[in-house]
Scaffold this motif. Sequence first.
Motif, PDB file in Angstrom:
ATOM      1  N   VAL A  28      46.197  51.474  56.360  1.00  0.00           N
ATOM      2  CA  VAL A  28      46.988  50.363  56.883  1.00  0.00           C
ATOM      3  C   VAL A  28      48.342  50.946  57.237  1.00  0.00           C
ATOM      4  CG1 VAL A  28      48.048  48.155  56.325  1.00  0.00           C
ATOM      5  CG2 VAL A  28      45.787  48.691  55.431  1.00  0.00           C
ATOM      6  N   ALA A  30      52.505  50.462  58.543  1.00  0.00           N
ATOM      7  CA  ALA A  30      53.684  49.602  58.593  1.00  0.00           C
ATOM      8  C   ALA A  30      54.813  50.392  59.237  1.00  0.00           C
ATOM      9  CB  ALA A  30      54.078  49.154  57.193  1.00  0.00           C
ATOM     10  N   ASP A  35      57.965  45.265  56.630  1.00  0.00           N
ATOM     11  CA  ASP A  35      56.566  45.330  57.029  1.00  0.00           C
ATOM     12  C   ASP A  35      55.751  46.037  55.947  1.00  0.00           C
ATOM     13  OD1 ASP A  35      54.314  45.070  58.712  1.00  0.00           O
ATOM     14  OD2 ASP A  35      54.773  46.935  59.782  1.00  0.00           O
ATOM     15  N   ARG A  39      52.775  44.275  53.740  1.00  0.00           N
ATOM     16  CA  ARG A  39      51.422  44.839  53.841  1.00  0.00           C
ATOM     17  C   ARG A  39      50.922  45.281  52.464  1.00  0.00           C
ATOM     18  NH1 ARG A  39      49.309  45.299  58.976  1.00  0.00           N
ATOM     19  NH2 ARG A  39      50.857  44.969  60.587  1.00  0.00           N
TER      20      ARG A  39
END
Length: 122
Positions: A28, A30, A35, A39
Amino acid sequence: MMVLIVNNDHDFRNIVRIILKPYNYDVVEAVSYNDGFWRAVEFKPQIVLVDNIITSKSGIDLCKDIQLIPGMEATEFLVFTDFDNELEKVVDSRIIGVIKKPYILFEMRKILPFPSIQQQAG
């Protein structure tokens, strides 16, 4: 294993993603402190790879804040830096390593668990 990469440089995040992909890490991304924090709340990664300087706060501060999220107590952190002696700032965190840029591939292989390709096939 879920990994969160927090870095404002798209190319840097892409390189790290390419390094991790063959080893079946779920990645993932960011782009900023906020952010990255949100996340982490959403995805609960086991490892967070963070740049030492992101937006208005440091990556080390982000690591400390993520550790306070319920369910993130066992998360480990790896910090990418441009500076020497960055480890002096992280003694009270679960930071498993600090990698000085541009040596990310070599250093990541020493710190993160990378199963051999043969182990993955079996």
